[in-house]
Design an enzyme around this catalytic site. Structure first.
Site, PDB file in Angstrom:
ATOM      1  N   TYR A   1      -1.837  -1.249  10.456  1.00  0.00           N
ATOM      2  CA  TYR A   1      -1.960  -1.510   9.010  1.00  0.00           C
ATOM      3  C   TYR A   1      -0.708  -1.008   8.276  1.00  0.00           C
ATOM      4  CZ  TYR A   1      -3.661  -1.359   4.214  1.00  0.00           C
ATOM      5  OH  TYR A   1      -3.786  -1.538   2.853  1.00  0.00           O
TER       6      TYR A   1
ATOM      7  N   SER B   1       0.874  -1.181   0.000  1.00  0.00           N
ATOM      8  CA  SER B   1       0.000   0.000   0.000  1.00  0.00           C
ATOM      9  C   SER B   1       0.905   1.222   0.000  1.00  0.00           C
ATOM     10  CB  SER B   1      -0.839  -0.012   1.284  1.00  0.00           C
ATOM     11  OG  SER B   1      -1.396   1.254   1.530  1.00  0.00           O
TER      12      SER B   1
END
Ligand SMILES: NC(=O)c1ccc[n+]([C@@H]2O[C@H](COP(=O)([O-])OP(=O)(O)OC[C@H]3O[C@@H](n4cnc5c(N)ncnc54)[C@H](OP(=O)(O)O)[C@@H]3O)[C@@H](O)[C@H]2O)c1
Length: 176
Positions: free
Chosen positions: A68, A55
């Site tokens: 995350y 990401s």
């Protein structure tokens, strides 16, 4: 391709540790196990492409999305190291680092009213197509949108706490 993933957004003292441990298990442990499982066969065949989904969050700290971002930083580092290790073997590793796009991710991660996820976002199909195309070209680190390539370049010259503070405001939920 190691794609499975989910997010947990919120204040660390309020989020559920079971979800966070599950996320570490999925993004880090399962990804390493699956890569190990397949890479040996690929090396025997001298052919193969591994695509790990990280990401944009992999590049910097993300307050309220902290575990995350940390797991995706793991995916980025692991993938880049392994890509270098396997150079010349016929097996390539690409790591895909998209920014926000439309999918089931937002709802599961409770990202409603978070500025980063406002406005018109690219579709999952648009993003996936870029990832696949760049992986075929053996690109190591794939960032699908130019605006993010430029932002990441600028962020290199900024103090880390400035980047973290900017991300904090982008991840702070607004009243709807
Ligand atoms: N959407 C974004 O803005 C965005 C941005 C950057 C990176 N990413 C990354 O892109 C990847 C794909 O996410 P997406 O946006 O396509 O989200 P999505 O639509 O929610 O899809 C997530 C996928 O991961 C699977 N999954 C979730 N938890 C799992 C678990 N515990 N065990 C096994 N499989 C699990 C889901 O399977 P089920 O459907 O069976 O639950 C689904 O196939 C993720 O790694 C995510 O971190 C997404």
């Amino acid at each position: 391709m190691n794609n499975a993933g989910f997010g947990v957004c919120g204040r660390f003292d309020e989020t559920d540790i079971k979800e966070e441990v599950g996320m570490i298990q999925l993004h880090a442990i399962a990804l390493v196990e699956l890569t190990k499982f397949f890479v040996r066969d690929m090396l025997d065949r001298k052919k193969g492409k591994i695509l790990n989904i990280a990401s944009l969050a992999a590049f910097q700290p993300m307050p309220f999305f902290n575990v995350y971002a940390a797991t995706k930083a793991f995916v980025l580092s692991f993938s880049e190291s392994l890509a270098s290790e396997l150079q010349g073997t016929g097996v390539t590793v690409s790591v895909f680092c998209p920014g926000a796009f439309q999918s089931g991710f937002q709802q599961r991660a409770r990202l409603e009213n978070v500025p980063i996820y406002q406005g018109k976002l690219p579709t999952a199909e648009e993003i996936a197509e870029i990832g696949y195309r760049e992986m075929k070209k053996n690109k190591r680190v794939i960032i699908p949108e130019w605006k993010f390539k430029i932002l990441l370049f600028i962020a290199r010259f900024l103090p880390r706490n400035v980047v973290t503070q900017t991300n904090k405001s982008l991840m702070t939920k607004r009243n709807s």
